[in-house]
Design a protein around this motif. Structure first.
Motif, PDB file in Angstrom:
ATOM      1  N   MET A  60     -18.704 -27.870 -19.256  1.00  0.00           N
ATOM      2  CA  MET A  60     -19.949 -27.244 -20.033  1.00  0.00           C
ATOM      3  C   MET A  60     -19.749 -25.616 -19.927  1.00  0.00           C
ATOM      4  SD  MET A  60     -23.250 -27.511 -20.465  1.00  0.00           S
ATOM      5  CE  MET A  60     -24.849 -27.846 -19.654  1.00  0.00           C
ATOM      6  N   LYS A  61     -20.131 -25.067 -21.060  1.00  0.00           N
ATOM      7  CA  LYS A  61     -19.937 -23.598 -21.330  1.00  0.00           C
ATOM      8  C   LYS A  61     -21.184 -22.877 -20.580  1.00  0.00           C
ATOM      9  CE  LYS A  61     -18.371 -23.570 -25.531  1.00  0.00           C
ATOM     10  NZ  LYS A  61     -18.280 -22.953 -26.666  1.00  0.00           N
ATOM     11  N   PHE A  62     -21.242 -21.957 -19.924  1.00  0.00           N
ATOM     12  CA  PHE A  62     -22.310 -21.509 -19.273  1.00  0.00           C
ATOM     13  C   PHE A  62     -21.964 -19.911 -19.122  1.00  0.00           C
ATOM     14  CE2 PHE A  62     -21.504 -19.804 -14.912  1.00  0.00           C
ATOM     15  CZ  PHE A  62     -20.124 -20.450 -14.512  1.00  0.00           C
ATOM     16  N   ALA A  63     -23.506 -19.175 -19.158  1.00  0.00           N
ATOM     17  CA  ALA A  63     -23.244 -17.920 -18.954  1.00  0.00           C
ATOM     18  C   ALA A  63     -24.363 -17.438 -17.863  1.00  0.00           C
ATOM     19  CB  ALA A  63     -23.628 -16.807 -20.463  1.00  0.00           C
ATOM     20  N   ILE A  64     -24.252 -16.363 -17.427  1.00  0.00           N
ATOM     21  CA  ILE A  64     -25.399 -15.951 -16.275  1.00  0.00           C
ATOM     22  C   ILE A  64     -25.961 -14.425 -16.740  1.00  0.00           C
ATOM     23  CG2 ILE A  64     -26.004 -15.473 -13.693  1.00  0.00           C
ATOM     24  CD1 ILE A  64     -23.720 -17.417 -13.230  1.00  0.00           C
ATOM     25  N   VAL A  65     -27.156 -14.410 -16.653  1.00  0.00           N
ATOM     26  CA  VAL A  65     -27.848 -12.862 -16.926  1.00  0.00           C
ATOM     27  C   VAL A  65     -28.559 -12.725 -15.498  1.00  0.00           C
ATOM     28  CG1 VAL A  65     -29.607 -11.971 -18.348  1.00  0.00           C
ATOM     29  CG2 VAL A  65     -28.071 -13.475 -19.572  1.00  0.00           C
ATOM     30  N   SER A  66     -28.263 -11.415 -15.152  1.00  0.00           N
ATOM     31  CA  SER A  66     -29.233 -11.383 -13.891  1.00  0.00           C
ATOM     32  C   SER A  66     -29.919  -9.848 -13.801  1.00  0.00           C
ATOM     33  CB  SER A  66     -27.845 -10.936 -12.772  1.00  0.00           C
ATOM     34  OG  SER A  66     -27.212 -12.203 -12.502  1.00  0.00           O
ATOM     35  N   LYS A  67     -30.787 -10.006 -13.154  1.00  0.00           N
ATOM     36  CA  LYS A  67     -31.631  -8.716 -12.855  1.00  0.00           C
ATOM     37  C   LYS A  67     -30.650  -7.690 -12.256  1.00  0.00           C
ATOM     38  CE  LYS A  67     -36.051  -7.615 -10.969  1.00  0.00           C
ATOM     39  NZ  LYS A  67     -37.081  -8.390 -10.052  1.00  0.00           N
ATOM     40  N   ASN A  68     -30.937  -6.374 -12.282  1.00  0.00           N
ATOM     41  CA  ASN A  68     -30.070  -5.390 -11.841  1.00  0.00           C
ATOM     42  C   ASN A  68     -30.412  -5.144 -10.464  1.00  0.00           C
ATOM     43  OD1 ASN A  68     -28.181  -3.788 -12.203  1.00  0.00           O
ATOM     44  ND2 ASN A  68     -29.567  -2.116 -13.112  1.00  0.00           N
ATOM     45  N   ASP A  69     -30.202  -6.127  -9.592  1.00  0.00           N
ATOM     46  CA  ASP A  69     -30.305  -5.754  -8.013  1.00  0.00           C
ATOM     47  C   ASP A  69     -29.371  -6.550  -7.490  1.00  0.00           C
ATOM     48  OD1 ASP A  69     -31.438  -8.390  -7.600  1.00  0.00           O
ATOM     49  OD2 ASP A  69     -33.552  -7.576  -7.916  1.00  0.00           O
ATOM     50  N   LYS A  70     -29.142  -6.262  -5.955  1.00  0.00           N
ATOM     51  CA  LYS A  70     -27.885  -6.724  -5.293  1.00  0.00           C
ATOM     52  C   LYS A  70     -28.305  -8.220  -5.098  1.00  0.00           C
ATOM     53  CE  LYS A  70     -25.147  -5.290  -1.488  1.00  0.00           C
ATOM     54  NZ  LYS A  70     -25.169  -5.170   0.131  1.00  0.00           N
ATOM     55  N   LYS A  71     -29.668  -8.499  -4.495  1.00  0.00           N
ATOM     56  CA  LYS A  71     -29.670 -10.088  -4.427  1.00  0.00           C
ATOM     57  C   LYS A  71     -29.537 -10.854  -5.561  1.00  0.00           C
ATOM     58  CE  LYS A  71     -34.200 -10.142  -2.777  1.00  0.00           C
ATOM     59  NZ  LYS A  71     -35.437 -10.715  -2.492  1.00  0.00           N
ATOM     60  N   SER A  72     -29.851 -10.459  -6.896  1.00  0.00           N
ATOM     61  CA  SER A  72     -29.596 -11.205  -7.727  1.00  0.00           C
ATOM     62  C   SER A  72     -27.925 -11.375  -8.290  1.00  0.00           C
ATOM     63  CB  SER A  72     -30.382 -10.683  -9.264  1.00  0.00           C
ATOM     64  OG  SER A  72     -31.616 -10.704  -8.777  1.00  0.00           O
ATOM     65  N   TRP A  73     -27.342 -10.145  -8.004  1.00  0.00           N
ATOM     66  CA  TRP A  73     -25.838 -10.340  -8.185  1.00  0.00           C
ATOM     67  C   TRP A  73     -25.095 -11.251  -7.267  1.00  0.00           C
ATOM     68  CZ3 TRP A  73     -25.826  -4.249  -7.815  1.00  0.00           C
ATOM     69  CH2 TRP A  73     -26.250  -3.676  -8.963  1.00  0.00           C
ATOM     70  N   ASN A  74     -25.633 -11.341  -6.028  1.00  0.00           N
ATOM     71  CA  ASN A  74     -24.960 -12.236  -4.956  1.00  0.00           C
ATOM     72  C   ASN A  74     -25.392 -13.676  -5.532  1.00  0.00           C
ATOM     73  OD1 ASN A  74     -24.193 -10.141  -3.414  1.00  0.00           O
ATOM     74  ND2 ASN A  74     -25.953 -10.192  -1.933  1.00  0.00           N
ATOM     75  N   VAL A  75     -26.397 -13.859  -6.061  1.00  0.00           N
ATOM     76  CA  VAL A  75     -26.720 -15.262  -6.385  1.00  0.00           C
ATOM     77  C   VAL A  75     -25.894 -15.555  -7.722  1.00  0.00           C
ATOM     78  CG1 VAL A  75     -28.537 -16.802  -7.439  1.00  0.00           C
ATOM     79  CG2 VAL A  75     -28.952 -15.265  -5.430  1.00  0.00           C
ATOM     80  N   GLU A  76     -25.606 -14.546  -8.439  1.00  0.00           N
ATOM     81  CA  GLU A  76     -24.806 -14.812  -9.897  1.00  0.00           C
ATOM     82  C   GLU A  76     -23.471 -14.916  -9.411  1.00  0.00           C
ATOM     83  OE1 GLU A  76     -24.807 -11.314 -12.442  1.00  0.00           O
ATOM     84  OE2 GLU A  76     -23.058 -12.472 -13.608  1.00  0.00           O
ATOM     85  N   ASN A  77     -22.814 -14.147  -8.451  1.00  0.00           N
ATOM     86  CA  ASN A  77     -21.510 -14.337  -8.001  1.00  0.00           C
ATOM     87  C   ASN A  77     -21.209 -15.882  -7.473  1.00  0.00           C
ATOM     88  OD1 ASN A  77     -20.726 -12.215  -9.009  1.00  0.00           O
ATOM     89  ND2 ASN A  77     -21.084 -11.089  -7.023  1.00  0.00           N
ATOM     90  N   TYR A  78     -22.267 -16.442  -6.693  1.00  0.00           N
ATOM     91  CA  TYR A  78     -21.953 -17.513  -5.930  1.00  0.00           C
ATOM     92  C   TYR A  78     -22.125 -18.695  -7.088  1.00  0.00           C
ATOM     93  CZ  TYR A  78     -23.096 -21.427  -2.632  1.00  0.00           C
ATOM     94  OH  TYR A  78     -23.205 -22.526  -2.049  1.00  0.00           O
ATOM     95  N   VAL A  79     -23.094 -18.536  -7.879  1.00  0.00           N
ATOM     96  CA  VAL A  79     -23.521 -19.887  -8.946  1.00  0.00           C
ATOM     97  C   VAL A  79     -22.279 -19.855  -9.799  1.00  0.00           C
ATOM     98  CG1 VAL A  79     -24.685 -20.295 -10.822  1.00  0.00           C
ATOM     99  CG2 VAL A  79     -25.951 -19.802  -8.746  1.00  0.00           C
ATOM    100  N   LYS A  80     -21.739 -18.587 -10.230  1.00  0.00           N
ATOM    101  CA  LYS A  80     -20.537 -18.606 -11.225  1.00  0.00           C
ATOM    102  C   LYS A  80     -19.208 -19.220 -10.402  1.00  0.00           C
ATOM    103  CE  LYS A  80     -18.104 -15.391 -14.074  1.00  0.00           C
ATOM    104  NZ  LYS A  80     -16.737 -15.088 -13.624  1.00  0.00           N
ATOM    105  N   GLN A  81     -18.897 -18.853  -9.244  1.00  0.00           N
ATOM    106  CA  GLN A  81     -17.828 -19.356  -8.425  1.00  0.00           C
ATOM    107  C   GLN A  81     -17.881 -20.961  -8.329  1.00  0.00           C
ATOM    108  OE1 GLN A  81     -15.406 -17.086  -7.249  1.00  0.00           O
ATOM    109  NE2 GLN A  81     -14.415 -19.225  -7.535  1.00  0.00           N
ATOM    110  N   GLU A  82     -19.133 -21.445  -7.731  1.00  0.00           N
ATOM    111  CA  GLU A  82     -19.189 -22.856  -7.608  1.00  0.00           C
ATOM    112  C   GLU A  82     -19.062 -23.552  -8.814  1.00  0.00           C
ATOM    113  OE1 GLU A  82     -20.026 -24.605  -4.609  1.00  0.00           O
ATOM    114  OE2 GLU A  82     -19.324 -22.674  -3.746  1.00  0.00           O
ATOM    115  N   LEU A  83     -19.835 -23.061 -10.122  1.00  0.00           N
ATOM    116  CA  LEU A  83     -19.690 -23.949 -11.149  1.00  0.00           C
ATOM    117  C   LEU A  83     -18.233 -23.960 -11.785  1.00  0.00           C
ATOM    118  CD1 LEU A  83     -22.990 -23.126 -12.937  1.00  0.00           C
ATOM    119  CD2 LEU A  83     -22.548 -25.210 -11.709  1.00  0.00           C
ATOM    120  N   GLU A  84     -17.541 -22.903 -11.660  1.00  0.00           N
ATOM    121  CA  GLU A  84     -16.108 -22.783 -12.091  1.00  0.00           C
ATOM    122  C   GLU A  84     -15.223 -23.605 -11.151  1.00  0.00           C
ATOM    123  OE1 GLU A  84     -15.663 -18.379 -14.656  1.00  0.00           O
ATOM    124  OE2 GLU A  84     -15.469 -18.441 -12.163  1.00  0.00           O
TER     125      GLU A  84
END
Ligand code: NAP
Length: 257
Positions: free
Chosen positions: A1-25
């Motif tokens: 599956m090809k995915f992208a992540i769009v995040s709110k400009n704050d630290k909490k959201s970036w942390n979730v983004e990084n975690y989700v990206k890593q896990e899915l990859e």
């Protein structure tokens, strides 16, 4: 599956983004910001609006999923505490698809058609805005005040609600027209209450001058200098929400207040 992540400009959201990206990859999903099949929006309902506009040209081929880093919203199905459950669902379940149509509008002298998931607003906070409204080419009324808002079902809980427009139940595809601080007196009156209309109506808004007004659509805006006419209606474009678990509209609504 090809995915992208769009995040709110704050630290909490970036942390979730990084975690989700890593896990899915780690599970062989491919991060593709150009042609994703799934866009995961991390932040809030506002972040999902941003994601929809970012991918508006490929909406037919893409699904959206929202993770809220605050309280749960209308376009978001998981909170940041539920990220592992979200990942488990993504990796093991098939989603139900819930579709929501976008409004479209065009201003005279501009060939671009633009879209909105929540609403289109014409607002003037500098002077009272006079505009004539035509519905399906028939004159309806003259509005005087700070502006008007044309909302979708999805947008009925957003700006529309602050204008005391009605909340429209999920599953109904309608448009709702509300006025922003209308002037009502012995010489001038307008409908004065929200007008919920069928989705195939076409609304034309005409004015001698929109010079100091702004056209806001979702989180975006345009100046209206030199504009005399704006045409709005429902488009055929739809946002596809990937729903992996039951989260009722009533629960979303109760979360709002
Ligand atoms: P924003 O900060 O991204 O959003 C403003 C608030 O509206 C946030 O709390 C957002 O929730 C919420 N929201 C957005 N879409 C919603 C929906 N469909 N149902 C319920 N709540 C919703 O503001 P922005 O970038 O200026 O504009 C984006 C949208 O926010 C606009 O389309 C407008 O409808 C709405 N807005 C509402 C008001 C108001 O009610 N007076 C004022 C400005 C904007 P999250 O916190 O989950 O992102």
């Amino acid at each position: 599956m090809k995915f992208a992540i769009v995040s709110k400009n704050d630290k909490k959201s970036w942390n979730v983004e990084n975690y989700v990206k890593q896990e899915l990859e780690n599970h062989s999903w491919v991060y593709d910001q150009v042609q994703p099949e799934l866009v995961i929006c991390v932040g809030g309902d506002g972040t999902l609006l941003y994601g929809v506009h970012k991918y508006v040209n490929i909406l037919n081929n893409v699904q959206f999923l929202g993770i809220h880093t605050g309280t749960l919203g209308f376009f978001t199905d998981y909170t940041e505490e539920e990220v592992d459950e979200c990942l488990h669902d993504l990796l093991t379940k098939k989603p139900k698809i819930y579709e929501s149509r976008l409004l479209k509008f065009q201003i005279d002298g501009d060939s671009n058609i633009r879209y909105a998931l929540n609403e289109i607003r014409i607002e003037n906070i500098i002077k009272s805005q006079i505009m004539d409204l035509y519905i399906d080419d028939e004159f309806f009324e003259t509005c005087r005040g700070s502006g008007i808002c044309l909302s979708t079902q999805a947008g009925s809980t957003a700006y529309n609600r602050s204008l005391r427009g009605a909340v429209i139940d999920s599953g109904l595809s309608l448009m709702q027209l509300t006025e922003v601080t209308p002037i009502q007196h012995s010489v001038h009156r307008s409908l004065g209450v929200p007008y919920i209309m069928m989705e195939d109506r076409v609304i034309k808004i005409k004015s001698e001058s929109f010079d100091t007004a702004v056209l806001c659509y979702d989180h975006l805006h345009l100046p209206l200098t030199d504009t005399k006419e704006i045409i709005c209606g429902m488009s055929d474009l739809k946002v596809k929400f990937a729903r992996y678990r039951e989260y009722s509209y009533l629960k979303r609504l109760k979360n709002l207040y």
